[in-house]
Scaffold this motif. Structure first.
Motif, mmCIF file in Angstrom:
data_model
loop_
_atom_site.group_PDB
_atom_site.id
_atom_site.type_symbol
_atom_site.label_atom_id
_atom_site.label_comp_id
_atom_site.label_asym_id
_atom_site.label_seq_id
_atom_site.Cartn_x
_atom_site.Cartn_y
_atom_site.Cartn_z
ATOM 1 N N ASP A 15 0.846 -1.075 0.008
ATOM 2 C CA ASP A 15 -0.090 -0.082 -0.219
ATOM 3 C C ASP A 15 0.816 1.268 0.159
ATOM 4 O O ASP A 15 0.470 2.311 0.090
ATOM 5 N N GLY A 16 2.260 1.010 -0.058
ATOM 6 C CA GLY A 16 3.032 2.362 -0.197
ATOM 7 C C GLY A 16 3.509 2.834 1.142
ATOM 8 O O GLY A 16 4.410 3.677 1.358
ATOM 9 N N GLU A 17 3.209 2.148 2.413
ATOM 10 C CA GLU A 17 3.364 2.363 3.670
ATOM 11 C C GLU A 17 4.918 2.048 3.741
ATOM 12 O O GLU A 17 5.297 0.952 3.125
ATOM 13 N N VAL A 18 5.582 3.061 4.513
ATOM 14 C CA VAL A 18 7.032 2.836 4.512
ATOM 15 C C VAL A 18 7.463 2.319 6.141
ATOM 16 O O VAL A 18 6.940 2.794 6.998
ATOM 17 N N GLY A 19 8.098 1.333 6.249
ATOM 18 C CA GLY A 19 8.516 0.668 7.437
ATOM 19 C C GLY A 19 10.130 0.531 7.599
ATOM 20 O O GLY A 19 10.781 0.323 6.681
ATOM 21 N N TYR A 20 10.456 0.686 8.680
ATOM 22 C CA TYR A 20 11.804 0.423 9.015
ATOM 23 C C TYR A 20 12.060 -0.804 9.923
ATOM 24 O O TYR A 20 11.591 -0.986 10.774
ATOM 25 N N VAL A 45 7.123 0.291 23.569
ATOM 26 C CA VAL A 45 7.098 0.728 22.124
ATOM 27 C C VAL A 45 6.807 -0.389 21.119
ATOM 28 O O VAL A 45 7.656 -1.133 20.700
ATOM 29 N N VAL A 46 5.811 -0.714 20.803
ATOM 30 C CA VAL A 46 5.471 -1.859 19.673
ATOM 31 C C VAL A 46 5.292 -1.208 18.447
ATOM 32 O O VAL A 46 4.734 -0.306 18.196
ATOM 33 N N PRO A 47 6.120 -1.908 17.489
ATOM 34 C CA PRO A 47 6.037 -1.314 15.941
ATOM 35 C C PRO A 47 4.532 -1.399 15.249
ATOM 36 O O PRO A 47 3.935 -2.194 15.485
ATOM 37 N N SER A 48 4.149 -0.144 14.894
ATOM 38 C CA SER A 48 2.608 -0.282 14.443
ATOM 39 C C SER A 48 2.655 -0.644 13.087
ATOM 40 O O SER A 48 1.346 -0.803 12.923
ATOM 41 N N ILE A 49 3.591 -0.890 12.295
ATOM 42 C CA ILE A 49 3.357 -1.502 11.092
ATOM 43 C C ILE A 49 3.133 -3.083 11.264
ATOM 44 O O ILE A 49 2.061 -3.691 10.496
ATOM 45 N N ARG A 50 4.138 -3.631 11.905
ATOM 46 C CA ARG A 50 4.097 -5.119 11.846
ATOM 47 C C ARG A 50 5.028 -5.628 13.249
ATOM 48 O O ARG A 50 6.181 -5.073 13.188
ATOM 49 N N SER A 55 9.185 -17.025 14.670
ATOM 50 C CA SER A 55 10.479 -16.872 14.117
ATOM 51 C C SER A 55 10.338 -16.649 12.826
ATOM 52 O O SER A 55 9.658 -17.070 12.011
ATOM 53 N N GLY A 56 11.455 -15.906 12.418
ATOM 54 C CA GLY A 56 11.652 -15.611 10.866
ATOM 55 C C GLY A 56 10.796 -14.325 10.516
ATOM 56 O O GLY A 56 11.074 -13.627 9.467
ATOM 57 N N THR A 57 9.625 -13.548 11.207
ATOM 58 C CA THR A 57 8.853 -12.570 10.892
ATOM 59 C C THR A 57 9.932 -11.321 11.412
ATOM 60 O O THR A 57 10.554 -11.568 12.515
ATOM 61 N N GLN A 58 9.847 -10.185 10.803
ATOM 62 C CA GLN A 58 10.338 -8.990 11.134
ATOM 63 C C GLN A 58 9.505 -8.092 11.665
ATOM 64 O O GLN A 58 8.309 -7.827 11.073
#
Length: 183
Positions: A15-20, A45-50, A55-58
């Motif tokens: 969707d064009g959303e940028v994540g770090y 502080v929980v990452p809001s994108i993902r 294991s293996g997910t970022q």
């Protein structure tokens, strides 16, 4: 261990959303990966994108997440305990503040305050108790505005005739000072 891919730079979703990714977040904020991982696992502080989901997910952090991470780091650097930082953030969230990046926080090294306006500061560790600051610049301008409509006289003006040189009888302290000066 999450975030095993050391690839840096932003991740762009469908969707064009940028994540770090975590490694990039650490470098941008100036914290260790261990701190980042701990803060995410303990929901500071929980990452809001993902968030990591096995294991293996970022984890993917938004730019605003990085701002909040930086604020947490600055508060730690100022000497505020992680426990007090956590309590302050929980207080904000309990009041329904979702966008922590839009809040101004100030600290004296122990307590964390939310700055709602130039005059109002809220102590986040005392259950949101309001503390009022006095903006000297604001008071200065208010007095200037008030005085523009009021009479003034030169400080070295001679005393008008008929004005008593001695203090009023009711002012005992001033009378004692005048007697001490006279003799």
């Amino acid at each position: 261990m999450h975030d095993s891919d050391p690839q840096e730079g932003p991740f762009v979703g469908e969707d064009g959303e940028v994540g770090y990714r975590g490694v990039t977040a650490c470098q941008a904020v100036g914290i260790s990966y261990r701190q980042l991982d701990y803060w995410a696992r303990t929901t500071l502080v929980v990452p809001s994108i993902r968030d990591a989901s096995g294991s293996g997910t970022q984890r993917l952090y938004s730019f605003r997440d990085l701002v909040v991470l930086k604020v947490v780091k600055r508060l730690l650097d100022a000497g505020v305990s992680l426990q007090n930082i956590r309590k302050a953030i929980e207080t904000l969230r309990s009041r329904g503040v979702e966008d922590l990046a839009g809040i101004t926080l100030i600290s004296d090294g122990t307590t964390v305050y939310e700055c709602r306006s130039p005059e109002e500061v809220v102590d986040l560790l005392q259950g949101g108790q309001g503390v009022f600051g006095i903006a000297i610049g604001g008071a200065f301008k208010e007095i200037q505005g008030s005085l523009s409509h009021l009479p003034a006289e030169p400080a070295t003006a001679p005393q008008p005739v008929g004005t008593p040189a001695e203090p009023a009888a009711g002012d005992e302290l001033a009378a004692r000072r005048a007697r001490r000066r006279a003799g």
